[in-house]
Design a protein around this motif. Structure first.
Motif: not given
Length: 435
Positions: A152-154, A192-193, A197-199, A225-226
């Protein structure tokens, strides 16, 4: 390509069916109808010379503005004369794929120097030999970050629309999921980001400066992100990199972008150049080719194709990338431009662009066109107020290409070092009269 690749009507229909359109014309549905020409208005029986003269006369109707206040992904910067002089040499224009290193040392060295300068500009540890354009580079970066359990990309809604559309096309083909993170006051909505973000998060892409010219909180986005175990991709304007923090300093794993500002004319839409750089942990996933420096048995410096993923050539749809080439001439031009400008010249171009944009924004605000977004920005900004159609038509009548209309009464403006203060003051006076 019908002239060069003989396809039967059955084969053409099969290809059209495969991409989901009924006619060849539907493939160009995105092109404004007024730009399409069924047939040139030429009488029959003309000689080659007569045809050339008539077509050249038609070409002279293309509008080249004296003043340009529009960017949105394509930027008009000063190009030193030495760039075109060097890049126009016949042995460089005609150079092709350097498979035989023994007879390709010149083009290999030019690519190596380009890669080295891209690494210096981005702070990253390795660069490839370039890809087709900035949108392609961004989409290829998503594929670099894909893993079996992370699909999954954001992407920030503040990225350039064309980049997002290219990402959607790539993700559709590979089965990767793409989620657009909403904006908040012209920047990525960090809350919101974090919530999204999930696994299964593979990567996060943010543009710096973003499509509206605003500077993002790049470090905070990278940390988010990290923290989720995802990779961090930054798409950066290379001129802006002369004055802002490098992607490496912001924690990026991959840095990409459109290198057109580095010595390439806007030229009615191309050709362009996509740069890609990464940290050492990601370098084996870079698409295309990488040129390296080595030594021969006598100790002489030499250049070779150090790395190119063979799967890109032979695995077809199973490969992580199908790019096997690079924009060698465009990359060479960018390299010559960076060499000619030097670190000081690039910084001067960036500072002048930014300071002139801030001056122009302040003058527009005095006459009622206020900035839509608050906070820091580079050389682009969005205003609201007045009638955009009337404003842009008035500027057009005075040989000025105004900003890009965004709808809702908003205009995206851009100023580079090529635009003088007198031109900006003249544009403000014209706008003031209209408003």
């Amino acid at each position: 390509m019908g002239t060069y690749v003989p396809n039967t009507q059955v084969q053409k229909k099969s290809m059209l069916d495969a991409v989901g359109v009924g006619t060849v014309e539907e493939l160009f549905a995105a092109v404004p109808k007024e730009m399409l020409v069924d047939q040139l208005d030429l009488p029959e029986g003309l000689s080659e010379l007569a045809v050339r003269q008539k077509v050249s006369a038609m070409a002279r109707k293309n509008r080249v503005y004296g003043t340009v206040l529009r960017g949105a992904g394509a930027y008009r910067h000063f190009i030193p004369a030495v760039v075109k002089s060097v890049a126009s040499r016949e042995e460089l224009v005609t150079a092709y794929t350097p498979y035989q290193a023994e007879i390709s040392q010149g083009i290999l060295q030019s690519i190596f120097e380009y890669q080295t300068m891209i690494c210096a500009l981005t702070g990253m540890e390795v660069s490839n030999a370039s890809v087709y354009d900035g949108a392609t580079a961004a989409a290829e970066a998503l594929a670099m970050c894909r893993e079996r359990k992370r699909n999954r990309a954001f992407v920030s809604a503040c990225a350039e629309p064309g980049v997002i559309e290219t990402m959607k096309t790539y993700c559709f083909g590979s089965g990767m999921e793409l989620e657009v993170i909403p904006e908040k006051d012209g920047r990525t909505d960090l809350d919101a980001l974090r919530a999204a973000l999930g696994a299964d998060a593979a990567c996060v892409y943010v543009q710096q400066p973003n499509y509206y010219g605003n500077l993002e909180d790049a470090k905070a986005i990278g940390e988010a992100a990290h923290a989720a175990g995802a990779k961090y991709i930054m798409g950066c304007n290379p001129i802006a990199l002369a004055v802002m923090e490098t992607p490496a300093a912001c924690g990026a794993d991959v840095a990409v972008g459109e290198a057109q500002p580095l010595g390439l004319d806007t030229a009615f839409g191309g050709p362009y150049l996509g740069y890609m750089a990464a940290n050492k942990a990601m370098f084996r996933k870079l698409p295309g080719r990488i040129v390296g420096q080595t030594h021969d048995v006598d100790g002489n410096v030499g250049y070779v194709l150090t790395l190119t993923a063979r799967e890109q050539h032979i695995r077809r749809e199973k490969a992580s990338s199908n790019i096997c080439s690079n924009q060698a001439l465009c990359a060479f031009i960018a390299g010559v431009y960076m060499s000619a400008m030097g670190a000081g010249g690039l910084r001067q171009a960036a500072v002048l662009s930014m300071s002139k944009a801030h001056y122009f924004a302040g003058e527009l605000e005095k006459i009622g066109l206020k900035r839509v977004h608050s906070g820091a920005y580079f050389h682009e900004f969005v205003t609201e107020g007045g009638d955009p159609d009337r404003v842009l038509k008035a500027l057009d009548a005075h040989d000025i290409l105004g900003g890009l209309p965004l709808g809702g009464g908003r205009i995206l403006w851009c100023v580079t070092e090529l635009v003088g203060r007198e031109e900006l003051d003249r544009a403000v006076a014209i706008i003031k009269e209209v408003c």
